[in-house]
Design a protein around this motif. Structure first.
Motif, mmCIF file in Angstrom:
data_model
loop_
_atom_site.group_PDB
_atom_site.id
_atom_site.type_symbol
_atom_site.label_atom_id
_atom_site.label_comp_id
_atom_site.label_asym_id
_atom_site.label_seq_id
_atom_site.Cartn_x
_atom_site.Cartn_y
_atom_site.Cartn_z
ATOM 1 N N GLY A 34 0.815 -1.204 0.000
ATOM 2 C CA GLY A 34 0.000 0.000 0.000
ATOM 3 C C GLY A 34 0.847 1.251 0.000
ATOM 4 N N GLY A 35 0.195 2.391 -0.101
ATOM 5 C CA GLY A 35 0.906 3.652 -0.157
ATOM 6 C C GLY A 35 1.577 4.035 1.136
ATOM 7 N N THR A 36 1.049 3.559 2.275
ATOM 8 C CA THR A 36 1.641 3.896 3.568
ATOM 9 C C THR A 36 2.080 2.680 4.372
ATOM 10 O OG1 THR A 36 -0.550 3.953 4.611
ATOM 11 C CG2 THR A 36 0.321 6.033 3.762
ATOM 12 N N LYS A 37 1.549 1.494 4.035
ATOM 13 C CA LYS A 37 1.933 0.300 4.788
ATOM 14 C C LYS A 37 1.933 -0.910 3.869
ATOM 15 C CE LYS A 37 -2.433 -1.459 4.908
ATOM 16 N NZ LYS A 37 -2.845 -2.746 4.307
ATOM 17 N N VAL A 38 2.653 -1.940 4.320
ATOM 18 C CA VAL A 38 2.643 -3.246 3.665
ATOM 19 C C VAL A 38 2.108 -4.246 4.669
ATOM 20 C CG1 VAL A 38 3.995 -5.034 2.520
ATOM 21 C CG2 VAL A 38 4.670 -2.623 2.298
ATOM 22 N N ALA A 39 1.128 -5.035 4.255
ATOM 23 C CA ALA A 39 0.574 -6.081 5.116
ATOM 24 C C ALA A 39 0.957 -7.434 4.540
ATOM 25 C CB ALA A 39 -0.944 -5.956 5.213
ATOM 26 N N ILE A 40 1.371 -8.326 5.418
ATOM 27 C CA ILE A 40 1.804 -9.670 5.032
ATOM 28 C C ILE A 40 1.050 -10.654 5.899
ATOM 29 C CG2 ILE A 40 3.786 -11.239 4.873
ATOM 30 C CD1 ILE A 40 5.529 -8.618 4.883
ATOM 31 N N GLY A 41 0.541 -11.727 5.308
ATOM 32 C CA GLY A 41 -0.208 -12.684 6.107
ATOM 33 C C GLY A 41 -0.116 -14.093 5.570
ATOM 34 N N LEU A 42 -0.311 -15.052 6.458
ATOM 35 C CA LEU A 42 -0.432 -16.458 6.099
ATOM 36 C C LEU A 42 -1.867 -16.891 6.349
ATOM 37 C CD1 LEU A 42 2.792 -18.147 7.559
ATOM 38 C CD2 LEU A 42 2.177 -17.926 5.143
ATOM 39 N N ALA A 43 -2.427 -17.635 5.413
ATOM 40 C CA ALA A 43 -3.798 -18.102 5.538
ATOM 41 C C ALA A 43 -3.873 -19.578 5.164
ATOM 42 C CB ALA A 43 -4.728 -17.291 4.636
ATOM 43 N N ASP A 44 -4.943 -20.223 5.619
ATOM 44 C CA ASP A 44 -5.184 -21.599 5.175
ATOM 45 C C ASP A 44 -6.008 -21.570 3.893
ATOM 46 O OD1 ASP A 44 -7.848 -21.135 5.891
ATOM 47 O OD2 ASP A 44 -7.636 -22.121 7.844
ATOM 48 N N ARG A 45 -6.387 -22.736 3.408
ATOM 49 C CA ARG A 45 -7.078 -22.802 2.125
ATOM 50 C C ARG A 45 -8.528 -22.337 2.201
ATOM 51 N NH1 ARG A 45 -4.861 -24.810 -2.294
ATOM 52 N NH2 ARG A 45 -2.849 -25.867 -2.184
ATOM 53 N N THR A 46 -9.049 -22.081 3.392
ATOM 54 C CA THR A 46 -10.388 -21.494 3.518
ATOM 55 C C THR A 46 -10.338 -19.967 3.468
ATOM 56 O OG1 THR A 46 -10.418 -21.280 5.940
ATOM 57 C CG2 THR A 46 -11.023 -23.432 5.002
ATOM 58 N N GLY A 47 -9.130 -19.391 3.428
ATOM 59 C CA GLY A 47 -8.983 -17.945 3.429
ATOM 60 C C GLY A 47 -8.872 -17.337 4.800
#
Length: 299
Positions: A13-26
C-alpha cells in the motif's frame, strides 16, 4: 501451526505493507505490517517486504508448506511494469511478479490490483456476499472502486475499470491523466487530504488526524466537509451509472466511518433513483490482504 498447505499474501500500500499467512479457507492465521516509507523509493519497500515474508515463514515453521503466493498493489500490475501507481517513487518501473519469484522460487505466484482483489474478498467472505452487482470503494492513500457482476470482477479493456481517482472534477479539468494528474484522488485521497491539511494548519497532519481535528477545529471541519461533498457526488454518480445492490467502503479512511458513511448515505439517498445499501467493509483494514489470498487460491 497445523501441517496443512498455507497461502502467503502480500499487500503493498501507499503507507503500509501487510503480510499474512492463511489456510485454504482464506482464514488469516498470522499477519505482519511494516511502513512503506514511500519517499525512500520502491526498491527498499519490496526488499523489506520480501525479507519480512521470508522471516514470517521461518518464525512459523511454514516454509515447506507454502502452496501459493498472492501479491496485490495499487495500479495495474503487468509483467514488466505497474501502471497508474504514482504514490511510491519508482513503483511503476517494478517487475513485481519477477521480484517475488526471485525470492520464492517455484511457488505459484498471482499478482493483481489491490482494490479489485479486496472486492473479491468482500464478495466471497465479507460485506458484499450475496449482492449483485456489488461495488467495493477503497478510500485510503489513494482512492479506487471495484465492480463485481455475478461475482466476477469488471476489469475493463485495460484493467483500469474503477480507477475513479482519475475522475475529472469540473469542465476546467481539461488535462487530467494526460497532464500527470489524478484530479479526484489529489483532493479526497488520504495523501492529498493530509497535504492540504498540513498547509492549512501549519504543521504535519495525516488524513486520520484531520478527521479527528474536524470535531473541534473550524478550519479542519470545513476542509473535511468540502472533501466529503465532492467524494459523495462521485460515489452517487457511480451508483447512478452502475445501479449496484450494495457498496462496501474500505481502506484507511474508514477509521472515520462515523463521519464518512453518513455523508455518503445522505448523498446517495438524495441523488440516486435506486439508492444502494452502503456498508463498511467487513475487512475494513485487511480486505486487500485477504484479496491477495483470494487471487492466489483462485490461481
Amino acid at each position: 501451526m497445523t501441517g496443512e498447505d498455507l497461502i502467503l499474501g502480500i499487500d503493498f500500500g501507499g503507507t503500509k505493507v501487510a503480510i499474512g499467512l492463511a489456510d485454504r479457507t482464506g482464514s488469516l492465521l498470522v499477519t505482519r505490517r511494516l511502513d512503506t516509507d514511500a519517499q525512500a523509493g520502491a526498491g527498499q519497500v519490496v526488499s523489506r517486504a520480501l525479507a519480512a515474508a521470508r522471516k514470517l515463514l521461518a518464525d512459523e515453521g511454514a516454509a515447506d508448506r507454502l502452496a501459493a503466493i498472492g501479491v496485490v498493489s495499487p495500479g495495474i500490475v503487468l509483467e514488466d511494469r505497474i501502471l497508474l501507481a504514482p504514490n511510491v517513487p519508482g513503483w511503476e518501473e517494478l517487475r513485481l511478479r519477477e521480484l517475488v519469484a526471485d525470492e520464492f522460487g517455484d511457488v505459484g505466484i498471482e499478482v493483481g490490483t489491490d482494490a479489485k482483489a479486496a472486492a473479491l474478498a468482500e464478495w466471497r467472505w465479507g460485506a458484499l456476499a450475496g449482492t449483485d452487482p456489488a461495488v467495493f470503494l477503497s478510500l485510503g492513500t489513494g482512492i479506487a472502486a471495484a465492480v463485481l457482476v455475478g461475482g466476477r470482477l469488471l476489469t475493463g479493456a485495460n484493467g483500469a475499470a474503477g480507477e475513479i481517482g482519475y475522475n475529472l472534477r469540473s469542465p476546467q479539468d481539461t488535462d487530467g491523466f494526460a497532464g500527470g494528474a489524478a484530479p479526484l484522488e489529489e483532493v479526497v485521497g488520504g495523501r492529498g487530504l493530509g497535504g492540504r491539511a498540513s498547509v492549512l494548519l501549519g504543521r504535519p497532519v495525516t488524513a486520520g488526524e484531520l478527521f479527528a481535528l474536524a470535531r473541534e477545529n473550524a478550519q479542519a471541519k470545513e476542509l473535511v466537509t468540502a472533501a466529503l461533498d465532492e467524494l459523495s457526488m462521485h460515489v452517487a454518480n457511480l451508483a447512478i451509472a452502475l445501479d449496484p445492490q450494495c457498496i462496501a467502503v474500505g481502506g484507511g479512511l474508514v477509521r472515520s466511518a462515523d463521519v464518512l458513511l453518513p455523508a455518503l448515505r445522505e448523498r446517495l439517498a438524495q441523488a440516486v433513483p435506486f439508492p444502494p445499501e452502503l456498508v463498511s467493509a467487513k475487512f475494513d483494514q485487511d480486505a486487500s490482504l485477504l484479496g491477495a489470498i483470494a487471487i492466489a487460491l483462485d490461481a
